[in-house]
Design a protein around this motif. Structure first.
Motif, short mmCIF file in Angstrom:
data_model
loop_
_atom_site.label_atom_id
_atom_site.label_comp_id
_atom_site.label_asym_id
_atom_site.label_seq_id
_atom_site.Cartn_x
_atom_site.Cartn_y
_atom_site.Cartn_z
N GLY A 25 11.90 -14.27 -9.51
CA GLY A 25 11.64 -14.35 -10.95
C GLY A 25 11.11 -15.67 -11.43
O GLY A 25 10.96 -15.88 -12.62
N LYS A 26 10.78 -16.58 -10.50
CA LYS A 26 10.36 -17.90 -10.95
C LYS A 26 8.99 -17.87 -11.63
O LYS A 26 8.82 -18.48 -12.69
CB LYS A 26 10.39 -18.92 -9.80
CG LYS A 26 9.72 -18.49 -8.53
CD LYS A 26 10.11 -19.42 -7.38
CE LYS A 26 9.21 -19.27 -6.17
NZ LYS A 26 8.99 -17.91 -5.69
N TYR A 82 17.62 -16.92 -8.09
CA TYR A 82 17.87 -15.82 -7.15
C TYR A 82 18.07 -14.56 -7.96
O TYR A 82 18.84 -14.55 -8.93
CB TYR A 82 19.11 -16.11 -6.29
CG TYR A 82 19.31 -15.09 -5.20
CD1 TYR A 82 18.60 -15.19 -4.01
CD2 TYR A 82 20.16 -14.00 -5.37
CE1 TYR A 82 18.75 -14.25 -3.01
CE2 TYR A 82 20.31 -13.05 -4.38
CZ TYR A 82 19.61 -13.18 -3.19
OH TYR A 82 19.75 -12.24 -2.20
N GLY A 83 17.34 -13.52 -7.62
CA GLY A 83 17.48 -12.23 -8.31
C GLY A 83 17.25 -12.32 -9.81
O GLY A 83 17.93 -11.66 -10.58
N PRO A 123 17.83 -8.91 -3.40
CA PRO A 123 18.22 -7.73 -4.19
C PRO A 123 17.03 -7.06 -4.86
O PRO A 123 16.01 -7.69 -5.10
CB PRO A 123 19.14 -8.34 -5.24
CG PRO A 123 18.64 -9.73 -5.42
CD PRO A 123 18.14 -10.17 -4.09
N SER A 124 17.18 -5.78 -5.14
CA SER A 124 16.18 -5.13 -5.99
C SER A 124 16.63 -5.37 -7.42
O SER A 124 17.80 -5.57 -7.69
CB SER A 124 16.13 -3.64 -5.67
OG SER A 124 17.25 -3.00 -6.22
N PRO A 158 21.84 -7.16 -13.86
CA PRO A 158 22.87 -7.57 -12.91
C PRO A 158 24.27 -7.44 -13.51
O PRO A 158 24.56 -8.02 -14.54
CB PRO A 158 22.52 -9.03 -12.62
CG PRO A 158 21.61 -9.45 -13.69
CD PRO A 158 20.91 -8.24 -14.18
N ALA A 159 25.12 -6.67 -12.83
CA ALA A 159 26.49 -6.47 -13.30
C ALA A 159 27.46 -7.24 -12.40
O ALA A 159 28.62 -7.42 -12.73
CB ALA A 159 26.83 -4.99 -13.30
N SER A 160 26.96 -7.66 -11.24
CA SER A 160 27.79 -8.45 -10.35
C SER A 160 26.93 -9.61 -9.86
O SER A 160 25.75 -9.69 -10.18
CB SER A 160 28.24 -7.60 -9.17
OG SER A 160 27.11 -7.16 -8.46
#
Lengths: 325, 345
Positions: free
Chosen positions: B53-54, B237-238, B285-286, B291-293
């Motif tokens: 996502g950068k 990350y992610g 991760p996809s 993100p929930a965790s």
């Protein structure tokens, strides 16, 4: 090295002709590889490093006879393979394989993983269908993938997994010698380490010999036993890992090593950098004398006139430079 | 590095930025709750693997993402106190290439092959500054000279294909610098280049920064590059920021397990050689769910119950060092069985 060398390359040159005009007249040639000589011992990894366009991939492909070399001699397991053709060439291809840079481009998107890996078996062996399937599952397992993936297609996998498929295919015929052409360049750092570890494990298990082509000097330092440095089609230095990284002799090797960024701000701040001026000259029109003389910080008159010879120094080191004593 | 830092004043501030892509297969949450700020004269490094996502974060800053499918669902981007997301198209045009310069990864695809370099450079100058053609030309030549291109007047007449990769990237830098931006965003500017050419460009950026005092955001996947030039570093990350620290703190005392694993996975050119590279198992991760965790939990050696149940917030540990990890959370009570794990970090 002597008798144990599995691969011996002597004066290998690969020139590509340049055609111009309506009549496609040959007007010159690109010296992609020019008089390259080295040996690789059995079970050894030779790193081949250099910047883009220096001819490292062409060297790897010429050794595997994917091109017809212009000059020189290639010996695999003591047998001259330079002029082999047809069936004789097909026969020795089982001993030498290649792992490609871009795992996306080297896997056929319309074939399942199983049939991709089985293709070399179809071509070169007379295994029964069931034996082939067993071998494919075994290979998938060996590269750390679930054997049940054999019916899936390449697009269902990530870059690192695709590279594993490419490795499984290269291993299918139990080759002795593998050219790894930038196998990790297209992968993320965390995945690179996985693939490099896999290559090292496989090497130990199957007693493989690698020619590891890369532009990543820190990764080559990790995987290779000896390293050859290439610049504009010619080897400039070849030395065992420890010697090359702690005491580089050729000015190009020195500049190359000093340009690699280190993940440590304290060391980065004090490091001495050799910033080379300008760009790599075109291989269609290389400078006279030493190829590196146009960018070399210590070049003298002689360097611009005479091509330096490839000479052996102490401790298994080779250098091509007038200024190195 | 730090000795050249002028008096700090925040030029860019990003608060709780969220960008999603609406695709046929559902939403992709590319940027989640991203906060950071940039001061004048500061170089902020943004590190992460592909898909972290950068780039999308930085493209969102200038609203450069095509919409649809991209949508900035919430957040605030303040450039000198003005909210970029509320700006009109005209204001945005003035900002892009004017006050904020952008350098893209691949110089060949971001230069137009059918126009000369001079035309493309003067176009930007005349768009943003009120000057005539002759002045613009003169200015363009001086820009090329500044980024180290020999015979700048002649080279203005050349087309992009007549330049080498490193030279093209210099042209891109000249273009981004054309209107003396206050903020420069560089998206993997040296990734496509060879190391010796990369060293030339990094040297150039160090000089330019000293002379012009602009804030720079430098996106890269190469921790080595960041170590050499950045003041502060964000690790992504992610689609989330997992660690944010000064460059010294990040490399000396990385707190997030992902940052540590990343540093351990990189072999070095002159440190001790390890027998085996430390690899990070699993895949990135996809991003098809919010993100929930903790998004790193499936690959993390130290993950425990809470990591898979709740997304850790970015919390400050010491002196501006922020990290999103439950292990670093003040409420975290170490279960006795995991004591040895922390020591082995």
């Amino acid at each position: 090295m002597g008798a144990e060398a599995i691969l011996r390359v002597d004066g290998l040159s690969m020139y590509f002709p340049v055609y111009r005009g309506v009549l496609r007249k040959k007007v010159g040639e690109i010296k992609a590889v020019d008089e390259v000589s080295f040996d690789i011992a059995k079970g050894e990894t030779l790193g081949l490093v250099g910047e883009s366009g220096c001819g490292k991939s062409t060297t790897g492909r010429a050794i595997l006879k994917l091109y017809d070399p212009t000059a020189g001699r290639i010996e695999l397991q003591g047998k001259d393979i330079t002029d082999l053709e047809g069936d004789a060439l097909r026969e020795i291809r089982t001993d030498m394989q290649m792992i490609f840079q871009d795992p996306q481009a080297c896997l056929n998107p319309r074939m399942t993983v199983g049939s991709i890996i089985a293709e070399p078996l179809d071509e070169h062996t007379r295994l029964k269908k069931r034996q082939k399937r067993e071998r494919v599952r075994e290979l998938l397992n060996a590269v750390g993938m679930n054997p049940d993936f054999e019916n899936r297609y390449p697009h269902e996998f990530s870059g690192g997994q695709r590279q594993r498929i490419g490795i499984a295919r290269a291993l299918a015929l139990e080759p002795k010698f593998i050219v790894c052409d930038e196998p990790i360049a297209a992968l993320d750092v965390s995945i690179q380490a996985q693939v490099v570890n896999l290559l090292e494990d496989l090497q130990k298990e199957h007693d493989l010999t690698y020619l590891f082509i890369s532009h990543d000097l820190s990764m080559v330092r990790h995987i290779a036993d000896r390293i050859a440095v290439m610049y504009l089609g010619r080897l400039v230095e070849l030395a065992p890992r420890q010697q090359l990284y702690t005491m580089p002799r050729h000015p190009y090797t020195k500049a190359l090593l000093s340009a690699v960024p280190e993940p440590d701000p304290a060391r980065e701040a004090v490091r001495e950098r050799i910033i080379l001026k300008g760009d790599v000259p075109s291989p269609a029109n290389p400078p006279s004398g030493c190829n590196f003389s146009t960018r070399c910080p210590i070049a003298e008159e002689k360097c611009r006139r005479e091509t330096p010879a490839w000479r052996e120094m102490d401790g298994g080191r080779f250098v091509a430079c007038h200024m190195v004593q | 590095m730090s000795e050249t830092r002028p008096p700090q004043s925040t030029v860019l501030e990003v608060n709780d930025l969220n960008t999603i892509f609406r695709t046929r297969d559902g939403e992709v949450h590319a940027v989640n709750h991203v906060d950071f700020s940039l001061a004048t004269g500061e170089l902020l490094g943004v590190v992460g693997e592909s898909g972290s996502g950068k780039s999308v974060t930085m493209m969102s800053l200038l609203k450069l993402l095509p919409s649809p499918p991209a949508e900035i669902v919430s957040g605030e981007i303040l450039f000198e106190g003005r909210d970029v997301l509320k700006m009109s198209d005209d204001e945005l045009r003035a900002l892009r290439g004017g006050d904020i310069g952008f350098i893209f990864q691949d110089p060949m695809t971001s230069l137009n092959p059918v126009f000369t370099v001079g035309y493309q450079l003067t176009e930007a100058l005349r768009e943003h500054l009120d000057i005539n053609k002759k002045e613009a030309r003169k200015r363009a030549a001086s820009l090329l000279a500044k980024v180290g291109i020999a015979q700048p007047e002649q080279r203005l007449k050349d087309f992009p294909h007549q330049f080498s990769g490193g030279m093209r990237q210099r042209v891109m830098i000249a273009m981004a610098l054309a209107c003396e931006p206050k903020v420069l965003i560089a998206d993997e500017p040296t990734t496509a280049l060879d190391v010796t050419i990369q060293a030339q460009i990094l040297e150039l950026v160090r000089d330019l920064r000293r002379d012009q005092g602009m804030g720079i955001i430098w996106i890269t996947h190469d921790l080595g590059v960041v170590a050499g030039i950045a003041d502060r570093v964000i690790v992504m990350y992610g689609g989330q920021i997992v660690e944010h620290a000064t460059v010294e703190a990040l490399f000396k005392d990385p707190r997030h397990p992902y940052t540590r694993a990343l540093l351990a996975a990189m072999p070095s050119v002159d440190a001790e050689r390890t027998e085996k590279l430390h690899s990070i198992a699993g895949q990135p991760p996809s991003l098809n769910k919010r993100p929930a965790s903790c998004s790193f939990a499936p690959r993390c050696e130290h993950a425990f119950g809470r990591c898979t149940e709740e997304n850790p917030p970015l919390i400050e540990t010491s002196g501006g060092h922020q990290v999103a990890c439950w292990l670093e959370h003040p409420q975290y009570m170490e279960p006795p069985s995991e004591m040895h794990l922390r020591e082995s970090f």
